[in-house]
Structures are given as structure tokens and as C-alpha cells.
Design a protein around this motif. Structure first.
Motif, PDB file in Angstrom:
ATOM      1  N   VAL A  61       7.927  14.428   6.852  1.00  0.00           N
ATOM      2  CA  VAL A  61       6.813  13.502   7.050  1.00  0.00           C
ATOM      3  C   VAL A  61       7.367  12.084   7.118  1.00  0.00           C
ATOM      4  O   VAL A  61       8.081  11.645   6.224  1.00  0.00           O
ATOM      5  N   SER A  62       7.038  11.357   8.159  1.00  0.00           N
ATOM      6  CA  SER A  62       7.445   9.956   8.261  1.00  0.00           C
ATOM      7  C   SER A  62       6.247   9.014   8.323  1.00  0.00           C
ATOM      8  O   SER A  62       6.369   7.829   8.033  1.00  0.00           O
ATOM      9  N   SER A  63       5.081   9.538   8.692  1.00  0.00           N
ATOM     10  CA  SER A  63       3.878   8.722   8.800  1.00  0.00           C
ATOM     11  C   SER A  63       2.763   9.324   7.968  1.00  0.00           C
ATOM     12  O   SER A  63       2.287  10.432   8.251  1.00  0.00           O
ATOM     13  N   ILE A  64       2.346   8.611   6.938  1.00  0.00           N
ATOM     14  CA  ILE A  64       1.225   9.081   6.119  1.00  0.00           C
ATOM     15  C   ILE A  64      -0.060   9.103   6.940  1.00  0.00           C
ATOM     16  O   ILE A  64      -0.872  10.022   6.833  1.00  0.00           O
ATOM     17  N   ALA A  65      -0.231   8.107   7.796  1.00  0.00           N
ATOM     18  CA  ALA A  65      -1.455   8.017   8.606  1.00  0.00           C
ATOM     19  C   ALA A  65      -1.637   9.241   9.476  1.00  0.00           C
ATOM     20  O   ALA A  65      -2.771   9.689   9.710  1.00  0.00           O
ATOM     21  N   ALA A  66      -0.527   9.799   9.962  1.00  0.00           N
ATOM     22  CA  ALA A  66      -0.618  10.956  10.863  1.00  0.00           C
ATOM     23  C   ALA A  66      -1.121  12.216  10.177  1.00  0.00           C
ATOM     24  O   ALA A  66      -1.478  13.190  10.849  1.00  0.00           O
ATOM     25  N   LEU A  67      -1.160  12.213   8.855  1.00  0.00           N
ATOM     26  CA  LEU A  67      -1.660  13.376   8.131  1.00  0.00           C
ATOM     27  C   LEU A  67      -3.184  13.425   8.091  1.00  0.00           C
ATOM     28  O   LEU A  67      -3.753  14.447   7.709  1.00  0.00           O
ATOM     29  N   HIS A  68      -3.844  12.320   8.462  1.00  0.00           N
ATOM     30  CA  HIS A  68      -5.315  12.257   8.476  1.00  0.00           C
ATOM     31  C   HIS A  68      -5.902  12.702   7.132  1.00  0.00           C
ATOM     32  O   HIS A  68      -6.781  13.573   7.060  1.00  0.00           O
ATOM     33  N   LEU A  69      -5.428  12.097   6.081  1.00  0.00           N
ATOM     34  CA  LEU A  69      -5.873  12.466   4.737  1.00  0.00           C
ATOM     35  C   LEU A  69      -7.299  12.032   4.445  1.00  0.00           C
ATOM     36  O   LEU A  69      -7.854  12.395   3.406  1.00  0.00           O
ATOM     37  N   ASP A  70      -7.904  11.284   5.354  1.00  0.00           N
ATOM     38  CA  ASP A  70      -9.295  10.882   5.151  1.00  0.00           C
ATOM     39  C   ASP A  70     -10.240  12.074   5.153  1.00  0.00           C
ATOM     40  O   ASP A  70     -11.409  11.954   4.779  1.00  0.00           O
ATOM     41  N   ARG A  71      -9.739  13.242   5.546  1.00  0.00           N
ATOM     42  CA  ARG A  71     -10.549  14.475   5.521  1.00  0.00           C
ATOM     43  C   ARG A  71     -10.784  14.987   4.100  1.00  0.00           C
ATOM     44  O   ARG A  71     -11.643  15.833   3.876  1.00  0.00           O
ATOM     45  N   PHE A  72     -10.001  14.494   3.145  1.00  0.00           N
ATOM     46  CA  PHE A  72     -10.039  15.030   1.787  1.00  0.00           C
ATOM     47  C   PHE A  72     -10.719  14.033   0.862  1.00  0.00           C
ATOM     48  O   PHE A  72     -10.154  12.992   0.520  1.00  0.00           O
ATOM     49  N   ASN A  73     -11.926  14.377   0.438  1.00  0.00           N
ATOM     50  CA  ASN A  73     -12.750  13.440  -0.314  1.00  0.00           C
ATOM     51  C   ASN A  73     -12.630  13.572  -1.825  1.00  0.00           C
ATOM     52  O   ASN A  73     -13.169  12.735  -2.561  1.00  0.00           O
ATOM     53  N   LYS A  74     -11.928  14.611  -2.286  1.00  0.00           N
ATOM     54  CA  LYS A  74     -11.806  14.822  -3.729  1.00  0.00           C
ATOM     55  C   LYS A  74     -10.350  15.016  -4.148  1.00  0.00           C
ATOM     56  O   LYS A  74     -10.072  15.629  -5.166  1.00  0.00           O
ATOM     57  N   LEU A  75      -9.443  14.464  -3.374  1.00  0.00           N
ATOM     58  CA  LEU A  75      -8.016  14.641  -3.638  1.00  0.00           C
ATOM     59  C   LEU A  75      -7.619  13.950  -4.942  1.00  0.00           C
ATOM     60  O   LEU A  75      -7.859  12.754  -5.122  1.00  0.00           O
ATOM     61  N   ASP A  90       0.734   3.921   3.127  1.00  0.00           N
ATOM     62  CA  ASP A  90      -0.453   3.569   3.912  1.00  0.00           C
ATOM     63  C   ASP A  90      -1.459   4.710   3.831  1.00  0.00           C
ATOM     64  O   ASP A  90      -1.372   5.678   4.579  1.00  0.00           O
ATOM     65  N   PHE A  91      -2.420   4.590   2.889  1.00  0.00           N
ATOM     66  CA  PHE A  91      -3.391   5.657   2.661  1.00  0.00           C
ATOM     67  C   PHE A  91      -4.799   5.188   3.010  1.00  0.00           C
ATOM     68  O   PHE A  91      -5.119   4.007   2.859  1.00  0.00           O
ATOM     69  N   PRO A  92      -5.661   6.108   3.431  1.00  0.00           N
ATOM     70  CA  PRO A  92      -7.068   5.755   3.652  1.00  0.00           C
ATOM     71  C   PRO A  92      -7.771   5.452   2.340  1.00  0.00           C
ATOM     72  O   PRO A  92      -7.379   5.935   1.271  1.00  0.00           O
ATOM     73  N   SER A  93      -8.830   4.673   2.392  1.00  0.00           N
ATOM     74  CA  SER A  93      -9.518   4.197   1.188  1.00  0.00           C
ATOM     75  C   SER A  93     -10.091   5.329   0.353  1.00  0.00           C
ATOM     76  O   SER A  93     -10.116   5.249  -0.882  1.00  0.00           O
ATOM     77  N   ILE A 124      11.273   4.345   1.033  1.00  0.00           N
ATOM     78  CA  ILE A 124      10.429   3.195   0.715  1.00  0.00           C
ATOM     79  C   ILE A 124      11.287   2.064   0.119  1.00  0.00           C
ATOM     80  O   ILE A 124      12.055   2.286  -0.811  1.00  0.00           O
ATOM     81  N   SER A 125      11.157   0.867   0.666  1.00  0.00           N
ATOM     82  CA  SER A 125      11.917  -0.278   0.166  1.00  0.00           C
ATOM     83  C   SER A 125      11.038  -1.334  -0.495  1.00  0.00           C
ATOM     84  O   SER A 125      11.540  -2.165  -1.246  1.00  0.00           O
ATOM     85  N   HIS A 126       9.730  -1.310  -0.207  1.00  0.00           N
ATOM     86  CA  HIS A 126       8.813  -2.289  -0.786  1.00  0.00           C
ATOM     87  C   HIS A 126       7.576  -1.565  -1.319  1.00  0.00           C
ATOM     88  O   HIS A 126       7.030  -0.677  -0.657  1.00  0.00           O
ATOM     89  N   VAL A 127       7.153  -1.953  -2.512  1.00  0.00           N
ATOM     90  CA  VAL A 127       5.956  -1.358  -3.102  1.00  0.00           C
ATOM     91  C   VAL A 127       4.749  -2.129  -2.587  1.00  0.00           C
ATOM     92  O   VAL A 127       4.400  -3.198  -3.088  1.00  0.00           O
ATOM     93  N   LYS A 128       4.105  -1.574  -1.585  1.00  0.00           N
ATOM     94  CA  LYS A 128       2.906  -2.165  -1.002  1.00  0.00           C
ATOM     95  C   LYS A 128       1.933  -1.043  -0.667  1.00  0.00           C
ATOM     96  O   LYS A 128       2.323   0.110  -0.536  1.00  0.00           O
ATOM     97  N   GLY A 129       0.666  -1.389  -0.527  1.00  0.00           N
ATOM     98  CA  GLY A 129      -0.319  -0.402  -0.107  1.00  0.00           C
ATOM     99  C   GLY A 129      -1.007   0.336  -1.223  1.00  0.00           C
ATOM    100  O   GLY A 129      -1.720   1.316  -0.977  1.00  0.00           O
ATOM    101  N   LEU A 130      -0.816  -0.116  -2.455  1.00  0.00           N
ATOM    102  CA  LEU A 130      -1.440   0.553  -3.604  1.00  0.00           C
ATOM    103  C   LEU A 130      -2.592  -0.258  -4.196  1.00  0.00           C
ATOM    104  O   LEU A 130      -3.059   0.034  -5.291  1.00  0.00           O
ATOM    105  N   GLU A 131      -3.052  -1.241  -3.470  1.00  0.00           N
ATOM    106  CA  GLU A 131      -4.045  -2.177  -4.005  1.00  0.00           C
ATOM    107  C   GLU A 131      -5.333  -1.498  -4.457  1.00  0.00           C
ATOM    108  O   GLU A 131      -5.990  -1.957  -5.396  1.00  0.00           O
TER     109      GLU A 131
END
Length: 353
Positions: free
Chosen positions: A67-81, A95-98, A114-121
Motif C-alpha cells: 500500500v502506498s496511497s491511503i486514499a486509494a483504499l477508499h476507507l470512507d466506506r467504513f463508518n465504524k472502524l 491521509d485519512f477520510p474524516s 513516513i517522514s513527517h507526522v501530519k494528518g492526525l488533526e
């Protein structure tokens, strides 16, 4: 997730165990050789099709799947992960969906790029975050994760302990195999129970006085020469400090709850300063300069809970290997294990007395 010998890639130490693949601590590009073969998938988009769990699934494991792209996994389909494991992949950007951020409590990104901790806001509910075996130089953008109880940054390129303000619920902090020279900026972590700092460049135990709940400290393979700085830790149970340059055990007198003491591969020549440690169960002292069986008996015979001792590689053993075990048994009749060997029958017979 552990390999066949029980090692999980972190600088953890199971009872009566040692790190089984220390080469992982030397090679910044190391990947677990026990991992399953890479699954043959042409692109991340194909993974999206493979990922056919139902929308109510709470756990997803995609280990060693390129896996190189989190966005390509379309994790927005999972509402109770709740738990997501993406170990041993090629992810460089978080880079995760809200909707995932809203429900996730455990996130494992061990062994990626991963070299920078970003995207966990938006991940305010995380209790466990593993960013071990990446390329991170600075601890940043995690202080808002106030529900974290476990945080792992093993085998990165971190030089300073920083950015942990607000993590008052943190119980386990793992920073082994980095470039840290000083224990600092953790005095506010009042709930901390486990601190793992092996394979760094630390020269002294300091800034620990306020961490009264600490039960485990692992600081093996550093540059310690003495053990001062531990006297304010009344609940310390396990201390691992092998592969340093410690010459004596002064400084442990007030750590009366200590059960496991590992000072293997140091330069200790005497077992002084252990008289108050009545709760000792294991003493690991291999490869030091211990030479007196009389001293072993004097300092340890009164430790009724003591079951295991490791003294191989000391003059005790090297100068008389044929009689070594018998002399230790005579000095310490209460023990059931000397080095890697156990004498179960003796223990069983004693239990019948």
C-alpha cells in the motif's frame, strides 16, 4: 504481530527473553524477515477491490500489501472502524477520510516511509498510535491526542523527546533505537507506567522524579555509567540496563518494589547496594566482573522471592565452569533457574516441604 520467536519489532522484552533479531536496530531500512510474502497486487486501486469487508467491520489488517496511497483504499466506506493496521507497506503520507478519524481508536503504521507526522488533526479518539520503523526526525502534531495510552516511535531518526504536552493519559512510551541523548520533556506524563529508551545515546537517568507510576524502564544499549536518578520511583518493578558502562549498582536502594533487574553486559564487579531489594525475583548479571560466590550468597540469599539468576560470562563462571552451577545453587538454594537452565525437579521437591 510477532515473529516466530516472539519479538514484535519494538524494544519490548518478554519475561526471561532477549531481543532475538538485533540487526533490526542497526539497519534503518530493516523489514521483518518473518513477514508473509508480498501479495501480488498491481496497484493500490486493486487493493480497494480486494477490501470487501462490510461497512460495519471494526478491524482491518493490511500487512505487507504494498500500500502506498491511503486514499486509494477508499476507507470512507467504513463508518465504524476502530482498529486499522497498515504495517510494512510503502505509505509516506498520512491521509485519512474524516469518518475514519471520528471512530478510530488504534492506528498502526509501523514500517512505512513516513517522514513527517501530519494528518492526525481529527483523530481525537486514538488510544494507540504506532509510527515505529519510519523516517521521522521530530515528534510533532500528537499533543492533541489526549486519549493516547500507547505511543510508539521505535527505530526512527528522533534526536529530542518533545511535543508530548497534553498526553496526560499516556501509559506506555516507546522511543527505542533513535538518536536521543537526554531524557527530557516527559515530567508531565504522570500516568506513565512503561518507558522504553533502548539503543539511544543517553548518558544519565534524569528528569524522572515526577513519574511516580513508572513500573518499567528499559534503557539498554545506551551510555550510562551510573544509576543515580531512580530514587523517586516507588513503584518501579522492572529495570533493564544491559549493554551500558555501569560500574556499580549504587542508586537502587530506594527502589524496594523492584522485581526484575537486568544489568548484563556492564562493568559491575560487586553486588553491593541490593540489601533493601527484598522483592527481587530475577537478577540478570551476565558478562560483568563478578568474582565472589561469598558475595553472591551475602547479598542475595535473603531474597526469598528470587527464582532466576544469570551470571555466565563473569569470573564466577569462567574461572571454574565445572563447579560454577553447583556453587551458585549452594549459595542460593531458593532459586530454580541459573542462566538458561532450569532445575524443575528441585523446585518441585521444595514445594513439597
Amino acid at each position: 504481530m510477532k515473529n516466530s520467536e516472539g519479538w514484535d519489532g519494538k524494544l519490548r522484552m518478554e519475561p526471561k527473553a532477549v531481543i532475538t533479531n538485533p540487526e533490526a536496530l542497526e539497519d534503518s531500512d530493516y523489514s521483518d524477515p518473518e513477514a508473509p510474502p508480498v501479495e501480488e497486487i498491481d496497484a493500490d486501486e486493486d487493493l480497494s477491490a480486494v477490501l470487501t469487508f462490510s461497512s460495519i467491520d471494526q478491524d482491518i489488517d493490511l500487512v505487507h500489501c504494498r500500500v502506498s496511497s491511503i486514499a486509494a483504499l477508499h476507507l470512507d466506506r467504513f463508518n465504524k472502524l476502530r482498529r486499522l493496521c497498515l504495517r510494512q507497506n510503502q505509505i509516506s503520507r498520512i491521509d485519512f477520510p474524516s469518518n475514519v478519524a471520528a471512530t478510530l481508536t488504534e492506528l498502526d503504521l509501523y514500517d512505512n516511509l513516513i517522514s513527517h507526522v501530519k494528518g492526525l488533526e481529527e483523530f481525537h479518539g486514538l488510544t494507540s498510535l504506532d509510527l515505529s520503523f519510519n523516517k521521522i526526525k521530530h515528534i510533532k502534531n500528537v499533543s492533541h491526542l489526549v486519549k493516547l495510552t500507547e505511543l510508539f516511535f521505535v527505530q526512527n531518526k528522533i534526536s529530542n523527546i518533545e511535543g508530548l504536552e497534553g498526553l496526560n493519559a499516556l501509559k506506555n512510551l516507546e522511543l527505542g533505537a533513535n538518536r536521543i541523548r537526554e531524557i527530557e520533556n516527559i515530567d508531565h506524563l504522570s500516568a506513565l507506567e512503561e518507558l522504553w529508551l533502548g539503543k539511544n545515546k543517553i548518558t544519565e537517568m534524569k528528569n524522572l522524579d515526577s513519574l511516580s507510576n513508572l513500573r518499567i524502564i528499559s534503557i539498554q544499549s545506551n551510555r550510562l555509567t551510573h544509576l543515580h536518578g531512580l530514587s523517586a520511583l516507588p513503584n518501579l518493578e522492572e529495570l533493564y540496563l544491559s549493554h551500558n558502562a555501569v560500574t556499580d549498582l549504587a542508586g537502587l536502594e530506594k527502589n524496594t518494589t523492584l522485581r526484575v533487574l537486568d544489568f548484563s553486559n556492564n562493568q559491575v564487579s560487586h553486588l553491593e547496594h541490593l540489601s533493601t531489594l527484598k522483592n527481587l525475583e530475577e537478577v540478570w548479571g551476565s558478562n560483568n566482573q563478578l568474582a565472589s560466590f561469598e558475595e553472591v550468597e551475602r547479598e542475595l540469599k535473603d531474597k526469598e522471592k528470587l527464582e532466576t539468576v544469570y551470571f555466565e560470562g563473569n569470573p564466577l563462571q569462567t574461572k571454574g565452569p565445572a563447579v560454577y552451577r553447583n556453587k551458585v545453587k549452594l549459595a542460593l538454594p531458593q532459586i530454580s533457574q541459573i542462566d538458561a537452565s532450569m532445575f524443575i525437579l528441585d523446585s518441585f521437591l521444595r514445594s513439597l516441604d
